[in-house]
Design a protein around this motif. Structure first.
Motif, short mmCIF file in Angstrom:
data_model
loop_
_atom_site.label_atom_id
_atom_site.label_comp_id
_atom_site.label_asym_id
_atom_site.label_seq_id
_atom_site.Cartn_x
_atom_site.Cartn_y
_atom_site.Cartn_z
N MET A 1 0.83 -1.21 0.00
CA MET A 1 0.00 0.00 0.00
C MET A 1 0.86 1.25 0.00
O MET A 1 0.49 2.27 -0.62
N ASN A 2 2.02 1.21 0.65
CA ASN A 2 2.93 2.36 0.62
C ASN A 2 3.41 2.64 -0.80
O ASN A 2 3.48 3.80 -1.24
N THR A 3 3.74 1.59 -1.53
CA THR A 3 4.19 1.77 -2.91
C THR A 3 3.04 2.26 -3.80
O THR A 3 3.26 3.05 -4.72
N ILE A 4 1.83 1.81 -3.52
CA ILE A 4 0.68 2.25 -4.32
C ILE A 4 0.45 3.75 -4.16
O ILE A 4 0.29 4.48 -5.15
N PHE A 5 0.48 4.23 -2.92
CA PHE A 5 0.27 5.66 -2.70
C PHE A 5 1.45 6.49 -3.21
O PHE A 5 1.26 7.63 -3.65
N ALA A 6 2.66 5.93 -3.16
CA ALA A 6 3.81 6.62 -3.73
C ALA A 6 3.68 6.74 -5.24
O ALA A 6 3.99 7.78 -5.83
N ALA A 7 3.20 5.67 -5.89
CA ALA A 7 2.99 5.71 -7.33
C ALA A 7 1.90 6.71 -7.70
O ALA A 7 2.00 7.41 -8.71
N GLN A 8 0.87 6.79 -6.89
CA GLN A 8 -0.20 7.76 -7.14
C GLN A 8 0.35 9.19 -7.06
O GLN A 8 0.01 10.05 -7.88
N LYS A 9 1.20 9.45 -6.08
CA LYS A 9 1.78 10.78 -5.93
C LYS A 9 2.71 11.13 -7.08
O LYS A 9 2.81 12.30 -7.48
N MET A 10 3.38 10.13 -7.64
CA MET A 10 4.31 10.34 -8.74
C MET A 10 3.63 10.27 -10.10
O MET A 10 4.30 10.39 -11.13
N SER A 11 2.30 10.07 -10.12
CA SER A 11 1.52 9.96 -11.37
C SER A 11 2.01 8.80 -12.23
O SER A 11 2.15 8.92 -13.45
N VAL A 12 2.27 7.68 -11.59
CA VAL A 12 2.73 6.47 -12.27
C VAL A 12 1.56 5.49 -12.34
O VAL A 12 1.00 5.11 -11.31
N LEU A 13 1.19 5.09 -13.54
CA LEU A 13 0.12 4.11 -13.72
C LEU A 13 0.64 2.71 -13.40
O LEU A 13 1.78 2.38 -13.69
#
Length: 301
Positions: A157-169
């Motif tokens: 979940m930490n990586t998911i929210f980090a990807a969301q913040k970085m605009s990474v699909l």
């Protein structure tokens, strides 16, 4: 924030589940899946000469780069009938998968280190963005065949929210087994696609990759992709992997359980049970039957 343009280059990070135990139960063999994945990778590289590619392999014991490979490794032999870049990618990916399978031939676990692979992918994307002169739109493709690991819920979940913040699909291709609740949430939160591959047809994986996962961010803005209406956002308990509406949460590591326990199975924190008295019963100096039946979970001092 800038919008993606048709001429923008892309960075694709492919996370390949290289769990031999999970693939052994799949109707689609790992060899055929690799052949279709390589075709998809070549098609991605052919779209734009400035497109960048990284391939990560994740097993139940380790996570490593498959492409680009270690510079000390032997270069592939030259073939005039194959485009040199395609040849390099094909050889390094296939040889890296073979090396991982041979080094973990004794494993029986069906849970791969997907969270670790996603963390490494995001670190690489951040490094590329820091060095890039122009905007590079990044995305991650996860080819999964294993099961969810309850112990990796928090780092995932930490990586998911980090990807969301970085605009990474994050696109998910689930090849075999039950739907992954964790990966479904990863695709939905990052505006990616979660796709369950029909393994009854051998070419279904390639069809899914080319038609759904190949388009970049610009193309997806005008592309009618399949929705994720069936995603369940309810929490999954760490003890029995059940989807729960009401559960118990560890106050230290935030692990979720469907029933009380004296010790957290994730962080090994010990708890003590104490009675909670209502204000009226405390003023009267007595404990009501309903109040005595209530208990709360607190950290043991």
């Amino acid at each position: 924030m800038s919008q993606p343009q048709e001429s923008d280059s892309s960075l694709l990070v492919v996370v390949l589940d290289v769990n031999a135990s999970a693939w052994a139960q799949s109707p689609l063999s790992l060899d055929k899946a690799l052949q279709q994945l390589v075709i998809f990778i070549n098609a991605y590289l052919a779209l734009n000469p400035e497109n960048k590619l990284v391939v990560l392999g994740a097993s139940h014991k380790e996570c490593r780069y498959l492409f680009p490979a270690d510079p000390s490794s032997a270069p592939p032999t030259h073939d005039i009938q194959v485009y040199e870049q395609f040849r390099t990618v094909d050889v390094q990916v296939l040889s890296g998968v073979q090396e991982m399978l041979s080094s973990h031939i004794d494993g029986n676990e069906q849970q791969s280190l997907i969270a670790r692979a996603l963390s490494k992918a995001l670190c690489h994307i951040h490094q590329v963005n820091q060095l890039a002169v122009t905007k590079i739109w990044s995305r991650i493709l996860v080819l999964s065949a294993g099961q969810d690991s309850p112990h990796s819920y928090i780092p995932l979940m930490n990586t998911i929210f980090a990807a969301q913040k970085m605009s990474v699909l994050i696109d998910i291709c689930k090849v075999f087994g039950q739907d992954s609740v964790f990966l479904q949430q990863a695709a939905e939160i990052t505006n990616g696609n979660y796709l369950k591959v029909d393994t009854n047809s051998e070419a279904s994986l390639l069809q899914t990759l080319l038609f759904i996962c190949l388009p970049d961010q610009y193309t997806r803005s005008i592309f009618n992709a399949p929705g994720n209406d069936l995603i369940d956002f309810r929490a999954t308990c760490f003890c029995h992997k059940r989807v729960v509406d009401i559960g118990y949460v560890c106050s230290v590591c935030l692990s979720i359980f469907c029933q009380t326990a004296p010790v957290c199975s994730t962080c090994q924190t010990k708890f003590s049970f104490r009675l909670v008295k209502s204000d009226s019963s405390q003023s009267n100096g007595a404990t009501s039957p309903n109040a005595s039946a209530m208990s709360s979970l607190s950290l043991k001092s």
